[in-house]
Design a protein around this motif. Sequence first.
Motif, PDB file in Angstrom:
ATOM      1  N   CYS A  30       0.888  -1.084  -0.056  1.00  0.00           N
ATOM      2  CA  CYS A  30      -0.023   0.099  -0.165  1.00  0.00           C
ATOM      3  C   CYS A  30       0.850   1.239   0.024  1.00  0.00           C
ATOM      4  CB  CYS A  30      -1.070   0.288   1.249  1.00  0.00           C
ATOM      5  SG  CYS A  30      -2.209  -1.397   1.111  1.00  0.00           S
ATOM      6  N   GLY A  31       1.877   1.150  -0.616  1.00  0.00           N
ATOM      7  CA  GLY A  31       2.648   2.372  -0.881  1.00  0.00           C
ATOM      8  C   GLY A  31       3.498   2.773   0.688  1.00  0.00           C
ATOM      9  N   GLU A  32       3.544   1.823   1.486  1.00  0.00           N
ATOM     10  CA  GLU A  32       4.058   2.112   2.853  1.00  0.00           C
ATOM     11  C   GLU A  32       5.676   1.396   3.077  1.00  0.00           C
ATOM     12  OE1 GLU A  32       1.539   1.263   6.327  1.00  0.00           O
ATOM     13  OE2 GLU A  32      -0.131   2.060   4.961  1.00  0.00           O
ATOM     14  N   PHE A  33       6.559   2.054   2.317  1.00  0.00           N
ATOM     15  CA  PHE A  33       7.701   1.800   2.261  1.00  0.00           C
ATOM     16  C   PHE A  33       8.641   3.059   1.868  1.00  0.00           C
ATOM     17  CE2 PHE A  33       5.676   0.589  -1.662  1.00  0.00           C
ATOM     18  CZ  PHE A  33       6.317   1.248  -2.710  1.00  0.00           C
ATOM     19  N   ASP A  34       9.867   2.684   2.031  1.00  0.00           N
ATOM     20  CA  ASP A  34      11.048   3.759   1.779  1.00  0.00           C
ATOM     21  C   ASP A  34      11.221   3.492   0.260  1.00  0.00           C
ATOM     22  OD1 ASP A  34      13.415   4.910   1.065  1.00  0.00           O
ATOM     23  OD2 ASP A  34      13.939   5.065   3.285  1.00  0.00           O
ATOM     24  N   GLU A  35      10.982   4.496  -0.765  1.00  0.00           N
ATOM     25  CA  GLU A  35      10.976   4.369  -2.079  1.00  0.00           C
ATOM     26  C   GLU A  35      12.619   4.308  -2.326  1.00  0.00           C
ATOM     27  OE1 GLU A  35       8.882   7.004  -4.690  1.00  0.00           O
ATOM     28  OE2 GLU A  35       7.255   6.960  -3.595  1.00  0.00           O
ATOM     29  N   LYS A  36      13.317   4.841  -1.763  1.00  0.00           N
ATOM     30  CA  LYS A  36      14.925   4.754  -1.855  1.00  0.00           C
ATOM     31  C   LYS A  36      15.528   3.369  -1.978  1.00  0.00           C
ATOM     32  CE  LYS A  36      19.487   6.856  -0.925  1.00  0.00           C
ATOM     33  NZ  LYS A  36      19.847   7.597  -0.198  1.00  0.00           N
ATOM     34  N   GLN A  37      14.973   2.668  -0.690  1.00  0.00           N
ATOM     35  CA  GLN A  37      15.335   1.253  -0.380  1.00  0.00           C
ATOM     36  C   GLN A  37      14.663   0.425  -1.481  1.00  0.00           C
ATOM     37  OE1 GLN A  37      13.895   0.583   3.534  1.00  0.00           O
ATOM     38  NE2 GLN A  37      16.023   1.055   4.355  1.00  0.00           N
ATOM     39  N   VAL A  38      13.423   0.427  -1.760  1.00  0.00           N
ATOM     40  CA  VAL A  38      12.793  -0.352  -2.748  1.00  0.00           C
ATOM     41  C   VAL A  38      13.444  -0.396  -4.197  1.00  0.00           C
ATOM     42  CG1 VAL A  38      10.598  -0.938  -4.024  1.00  0.00           C
ATOM     43  CG2 VAL A  38      10.783  -0.612  -1.420  1.00  0.00           C
ATOM     44  N   GLU A  39      13.732   0.956  -4.601  1.00  0.00           N
ATOM     45  CA  GLU A  39      14.388   1.017  -5.811  1.00  0.00           C
ATOM     46  C   GLU A  39      15.739   0.432  -5.790  1.00  0.00           C
ATOM     47  OE1 GLU A  39      14.995   4.587  -8.837  1.00  0.00           O
ATOM     48  OE2 GLU A  39      15.545   5.017  -6.867  1.00  0.00           O
ATOM     49  N   CYS A  40      16.384   0.622  -4.888  1.00  0.00           N
ATOM     50  CA  CYS A  40      17.872  -0.025  -4.534  1.00  0.00           C
ATOM     51  C   CYS A  40      17.834  -1.605  -4.634  1.00  0.00           C
ATOM     52  CB  CYS A  40      18.597   0.486  -3.435  1.00  0.00           C
ATOM     53  SG  CYS A  40      20.145  -0.277  -3.026  1.00  0.00           S
ATOM     54  N   LEU A  41      16.716  -2.038  -3.868  1.00  0.00           N
ATOM     55  CA  LEU A  41      16.356  -3.425  -4.003  1.00  0.00           C
ATOM     56  C   LEU A  41      16.112  -3.985  -5.252  1.00  0.00           C
ATOM     57  CD1 LEU A  41      16.168  -6.110  -2.169  1.00  0.00           C
ATOM     58  CD2 LEU A  41      13.806  -5.503  -2.088  1.00  0.00           C
ATOM     59  N   MET A  42      15.284  -3.154  -6.071  1.00  0.00           N
ATOM     60  CA  MET A  42      14.888  -3.668  -7.375  1.00  0.00           C
ATOM     61  C   MET A  42      15.995  -3.765  -8.406  1.00  0.00           C
ATOM     62  SD  MET A  42      11.701  -4.379  -7.500  1.00  0.00           S
ATOM     63  CE  MET A  42      10.242  -4.130  -6.438  1.00  0.00           C
ATOM     64  N   ILE A  43      16.941  -2.665  -8.436  1.00  0.00           N
ATOM     65  CA  ILE A  43      17.948  -2.741  -9.029  1.00  0.00           C
ATOM     66  C   ILE A  43      18.997  -3.305  -8.924  1.00  0.00           C
ATOM     67  CG2 ILE A  43      19.789  -1.221  -9.742  1.00  0.00           C
ATOM     68  CD1 ILE A  43      17.864   1.298  -9.559  1.00  0.00           C
ATOM     69  N   VAL A  44      19.321  -3.905  -7.492  1.00  0.00           N
ATOM     70  CA  VAL A  44      20.040  -4.883  -7.251  1.00  0.00           C
ATOM     71  C   VAL A  44      19.666  -6.244  -7.728  1.00  0.00           C
ATOM     72  CG1 VAL A  44      21.192  -6.333  -5.232  1.00  0.00           C
ATOM     73  CG2 VAL A  44      21.437  -3.771  -5.466  1.00  0.00           C
ATOM     74  N   GLY A  45      18.430  -6.392  -7.592  1.00  0.00           N
ATOM     75  CA  GLY A  45      17.785  -7.627  -8.139  1.00  0.00           C
ATOM     76  C   GLY A  45      18.087  -7.963  -9.537  1.00  0.00           C
ATOM     77  N   LEU A  46      17.894  -6.868 -10.168  1.00  0.00           N
ATOM     78  CA  LEU A  46      18.210  -6.870 -11.700  1.00  0.00           C
ATOM     79  C   LEU A  46      19.852  -7.075 -11.990  1.00  0.00           C
ATOM     80  CD1 LEU A  46      15.779  -4.055 -13.149  1.00  0.00           C
ATOM     81  CD2 LEU A  46      15.528  -6.321 -13.151  1.00  0.00           C
ATOM     82  N   TRP A  47      20.357  -6.478 -11.223  1.00  0.00           N
ATOM     83  CA  TRP A  47      21.845  -6.730 -11.342  1.00  0.00           C
ATOM     84  C   TRP A  47      22.321  -8.266 -11.401  1.00  0.00           C
ATOM     85  CZ3 TRP A  47      25.901  -4.277  -7.481  1.00  0.00           C
ATOM     86  CH2 TRP A  47      27.123  -4.158  -7.999  1.00  0.00           C
TER      87      TRP A  47
END
Length: 153
Positions: A30-47
Amino acid sequence: MERHQINIVEWVWKLYGEGSVIEAADPKLCGEFDEKQVECLMIVGLWCALPDYIMRPSIQQAIQVLNFKVPVPVLPSKLPVATYLASAVSFSKFSDDNSTYQSVPFTSGYSEMRERQRKRRERERTAKETREMRERTTKETRERVDRGEAERV
């Protein structure tokens, strides 16, 4: 109701290329997260999901990025396609009519990334060797001091 199957890596990479990787976050949050952390997590996952295993990060690298100790990597905007070649210099290709055969020079979208990865590994190897040498020297010095053989400055 028909279910559509989707490749999550392709989907997240598409969002990454569009600059909206954050949209891949679980809607149950529900959008209740730190966007910077989630973005970092997603990019590391792609990496970590790069088709060429040589380009994937070590666990140490991934953790450093996830802990914000080093910058998030800049990945290609589109999911790279794995290329398997018999020769690193060239590969052969048949023409459209399959009657002629030509040699096509090897090109890789990874060449720049591979070079950075190679240099990084070389720096890590050098740093490790330096640390090991310092540890050996320190140990040897301590042993000499214990034996009373150390020179005074």
